[in-house]
Design a protein around this motif. Structure first.
Motif, PDB file in Angstrom:
ATOM      1  N   LEU A   1      28.607   6.224  48.147  1.00 58.52           N
ATOM      2  CA  LEU A   1      29.734   6.371  47.204  1.00 58.52           C
ATOM      3  C   LEU A   1      29.277   6.125  45.759  1.00 58.52           C
ATOM      4  CD1 LEU A   1      32.509   4.614  49.296  1.00 58.52           C
ATOM      5  CD2 LEU A   1      32.505   7.003  48.594  1.00 58.52           C
ATOM      6  N   ILE A   2      28.364   5.160  45.555  1.00 56.07           N
ATOM      7  CA  ILE A   2      27.853   4.876  44.199  1.00 56.07           C
ATOM      8  C   ILE A   2      27.080   6.098  43.673  1.00 56.07           C
ATOM      9  CG2 ILE A   2      26.196   3.490  42.866  1.00 56.07           C
ATOM     10  CD1 ILE A   2      27.009   1.093  44.639  1.00 56.07           C
ATOM     11  N   VAL A   3      26.221   6.653  44.536  1.00 57.10           N
ATOM     12  CA  VAL A   3      25.425   7.827  44.130  1.00 57.10           C
ATOM     13  C   VAL A   3      26.358   8.998  43.793  1.00 57.10           C
ATOM     14  CG1 VAL A   3      23.798   9.555  44.990  1.00 57.10           C
ATOM     15  CG2 VAL A   3      23.350   7.135  45.364  1.00 57.10           C
ATOM     16  N   ASN A   4      27.367   9.204  44.644  1.00 54.82           N
ATOM     17  CA  ASN A   4      28.354  10.264  44.388  1.00 54.82           C
ATOM     18  C   ASN A   4      29.045  10.069  43.046  1.00 54.82           C
ATOM     19  OD1 ASN A   4      29.645  11.137  47.699  1.00 54.82           O
ATOM     20  ND2 ASN A   4      28.115  12.075  46.406  1.00 54.82           N
ATOM     21  N   PHE A   5      29.410   8.815  42.776  1.00 56.87           N
ATOM     22  CA  PHE A   5      30.131   8.477  41.552  1.00 56.87           C
ATOM     23  C   PHE A   5      29.287   8.836  40.330  1.00 56.87           C
ATOM     24  CE2 PHE A   5      33.518   6.387  39.397  1.00 56.87           C
ATOM     25  CZ  PHE A   5      32.979   5.697  38.320  1.00 56.87           C
ATOM     26  N   LEU A   6      27.998   8.467  40.396  1.00 58.98           N
ATOM     27  CA  LEU A   6      27.102   8.755  39.269  1.00 58.98           C
ATOM     28  C   LEU A   6      26.896  10.266  39.107  1.00 58.98           C
ATOM     29  CD1 LEU A   6      24.521   5.892  39.866  1.00 58.98           C
ATOM     30  CD2 LEU A   6      26.210   6.039  38.035  1.00 58.98           C
ATOM     31  N   PHE A   7      26.767  10.953  40.240  1.00 57.77           N
ATOM     32  CA  PHE A   7      26.593  12.415  40.194  1.00 57.77           C
ATOM     33  C   PHE A   7      27.806  13.083  39.575  1.00 57.77           C
ATOM     34  CE2 PHE A   7      23.034  14.728  41.871  1.00 57.77           C
ATOM     35  CZ  PHE A   7      22.242  13.754  42.441  1.00 57.77           C
TER      36      PHE A   7
ATOM     37  N   MET B   1      29.866  11.995  37.472  1.00 57.59           N
ATOM     38  CA  MET B   1      30.007  11.768  36.028  1.00 57.59           C
ATOM     39  C   MET B   1      29.192  12.785  35.233  1.00 57.59           C
ATOM     40  SD  MET B   1      29.996   7.629  35.799  1.00 57.59           S
ATOM     41  CE  MET B   1      29.971   7.519  34.042  1.00 57.59           C
ATOM     42  N   PHE B   2      28.019  13.172  35.774  1.00 59.70           N
ATOM     43  CA  PHE B   2      27.133  14.059  35.025  1.00 59.70           C
ATOM     44  C   PHE B   2      27.137  15.501  35.550  1.00 59.70           C
ATOM     45  CE2 PHE B   2      25.748  10.625  32.589  1.00 59.70           C
ATOM     46  CZ  PHE B   2      25.490   9.542  33.409  1.00 59.70           C
ATOM     47  N   LYS B   3      27.484  15.672  36.853  1.00 57.43           N
ATOM     48  CA  LYS B   3      27.481  17.032  37.425  1.00 57.43           C
ATOM     49  C   LYS B   3      28.786  17.250  38.203  1.00 57.43           C
ATOM     50  CE  LYS B   3      22.705  17.945  37.310  1.00 57.43           C
ATOM     51  NZ  LYS B   3      22.000  19.158  37.105  1.00 57.43           N
ATOM     52  N   PRO B   4      29.872  17.656  37.547  1.00 62.09           N
ATOM     53  CA  PRO B   4      31.177  17.799  38.204  1.00 62.09           C
ATOM     54  C   PRO B   4      31.202  18.819  39.339  1.00 62.09           C
ATOM     55  CG  PRO B   4      31.387  17.928  35.815  1.00 62.09           C
ATOM     56  CD  PRO B   4      29.918  18.000  36.127  1.00 62.09           C
ATOM     57  N   GLU B   5      30.177  19.665  39.407  1.00 65.47           N
ATOM     58  CA  GLU B   5      30.193  20.682  40.475  1.00 65.47           C
ATOM     59  C   GLU B   5      30.042  20.057  41.872  1.00 65.47           C
ATOM     60  OE1 GLU B   5      28.168  20.761  37.819  1.00 65.47           O
ATOM     61  OE2 GLU B   5      26.080  21.070  38.371  1.00 65.47           O
ATOM     62  N   PHE B   6      29.680  18.760  41.922  1.00 65.50           N
ATOM     63  CA  PHE B   6      29.525  18.081  43.216  1.00 65.50           C
ATOM     64  C   PHE B   6      30.827  17.466  43.730  1.00 65.50           C
ATOM     65  CE2 PHE B   6      25.136  18.348  44.309  1.00 65.50           C
ATOM     66  CZ  PHE B   6      24.451  18.486  43.112  1.00 65.50           C
ATOM     67  N   VAL B   7      31.912  17.589  42.942  1.00 60.32           N
ATOM     68  CA  VAL B   7      33.192  16.972  43.339  1.00 60.32           C
ATOM     69  C   VAL B   7      33.711  17.464  44.699  1.00 60.32           C
ATOM     70  CG1 VAL B   7      35.633  16.769  42.682  1.00 60.32           C
ATOM     71  CG2 VAL B   7      33.872  16.420  40.968  1.00 60.32           C
ATOM     72  N   PRO B   8      33.573  18.770  45.013  1.00 60.49           N
ATOM     73  CA  PRO B   8      34.075  19.203  46.338  1.00 60.49           C
ATOM     74  C   PRO B   8      33.290  18.623  47.505  1.00 60.49           C
ATOM     75  CG  PRO B   8      33.813  21.074  44.853  1.00 60.49           C
ATOM     76  CD  PRO B   8      33.143  19.904  44.198  1.00 60.49           C
ATOM     77  N   ASN B   9      32.109  18.117  47.240  1.00 54.69           N
ATOM     78  CA  ASN B   9      31.253  17.630  48.342  1.00 54.69           C
ATOM     79  C   ASN B   9      30.967  16.149  48.212  1.00 54.69           C
ATOM     80  OD1 ASN B   9      30.863  20.251  49.470  1.00 54.69           O
ATOM     81  ND2 ASN B   9      29.495  20.672  47.751  1.00 54.69           N
ATOM     82  N   LEU B  10      31.996  15.364  48.292  1.00 54.38           N
ATOM     83  CA  LEU B  10      31.814  13.919  48.171  1.00 54.38           C
ATOM     84  C   LEU B  10      31.385  13.312  49.513  1.00 54.38           C
ATOM     85  CD1 LEU B  10      34.921  13.045  45.980  1.00 54.38           C
ATOM     86  CD2 LEU B  10      32.540  13.156  45.252  1.00 54.38           C
TER      87      LEU B  10
END
Lengths: 189, 69
Positions: free
Chosen positions: A41-47, A49-58
């Motif tokens: 979850l921490i790694v996802n959170f950081l991603f 913030m900088f790469k919003p294209e990863f939001v669908p794949n949390l």
């Protein structure tokens, strides 16, 4: 409730070393699992913030795209709740593992154990209240039609945590009294 | 604490060491040391009886009350 019975059996099993060791192994497994979840979850959170294209794949297939598009503030609020709860759960089991490693079953009534049990109760209550707050905040923030089912995994058991926290708090109070009685007994000649 | 333990005074009067007293009253050296240094929170009557027998004295010779100011 499994965690409640787990902790009660941890305290009650004074002489059964085999059960104690088994519980220690289970505690380690749960701790590692919770660390992996919190880390993911921490790694996802950081991603995010900088790469919003990863939001669908949390983490664990969580998809908060709709929330992100509606309001970034709402998205980060919800995600912060989820993150803090998962970190607290991992730390809770860290305390359990540390307690089980350092506790001496032949002489359990000491200040260290009493402090650890008190900490367990505070963190458990915190998780319960945060989960409850998170669940109700999400209901208010949510876009009508958004499926809340995917978030239930993170705070479905808020009431169980509050109940467990209350029970552990009572145990902590009784244990502190036990430590006081033990100390007085040791200083009785 | 307001209760003062004068065990060392009685032991000196009777010329008895802590080791000897420990053997006579069947109490460990550490417990007697706790009593002697005033760290004890409570004393059992059985212990007090054994010490008084060994030192041939009264409880008042060993225990003294000095109210805390």
């Amino acid at each position: 409730m499994f965690v409640t019975s787990f902790l009660i059996s941890l305290i009650m099993s004074k002489t059964n070393n085999f059960v104690f060791k088994s519980l220690l192994i289970v505690a380690w497994i749960i701790f590692v699992g919770l660390c992996i979840e919190a880390g993911g979850l921490i790694v996802n959170f950081l991603f995010n913030m900088f790469k919003p294209e990863f939001v669908p794949n949390l983490y664990q297939g969580l998809d908060l795209t709709q929330v992100y598009e509606d309001s970034k503030r709402a998205f980060f609020s919800i995600y912060s709740f989820i993150l803090i709860i998962s970190i607290l759960k991992a730390y809770l089991f860290y305390i359990v593992v540390r307690l089980m490693h350092k506790m001496d079953l032949s002489n359990p009534f000491n200040d260290f154990v009493a402090r650890q049990i008190s900490q367990l109760s505070y963190y458990t209550l915190s998780i319960g209240f945060l989960s409850y707050l998170g669940r109700h905040s999400v209901k208010n923030l949510m876009h009508p039609g958004f499926d809340l089912g995917s978030l239930n995994h993170f705070w479905a058991d808020s009431q169980a945590f509050i109940l467990m926290g209350a029970v552990i708090y009572i145990i902590a109070v009784i244990f502190k009294k036990g430590v006081a009685i033990q100390t007085e007994n040791e200083l009785t000649v | 604490m307001a209760i003062i333990v004068n065990l060392d005074v009685m032991m000196a009067t009777r010329k008895m060491s802590l080791n000897e007293l420990s053997e006579k009253v069947d109490i460990t050296l550490s417990n007697l040391s706790i009593l002697k240094t005033g760290k004890a929170k409570a004393v059992r009557f059985s212990t007090l009886e054994a010490i008084c027998c060994a030192l041939d004295c009264q409880p008042g010779d060993i225990l003294e009350f000095k109210p805390e100011v």
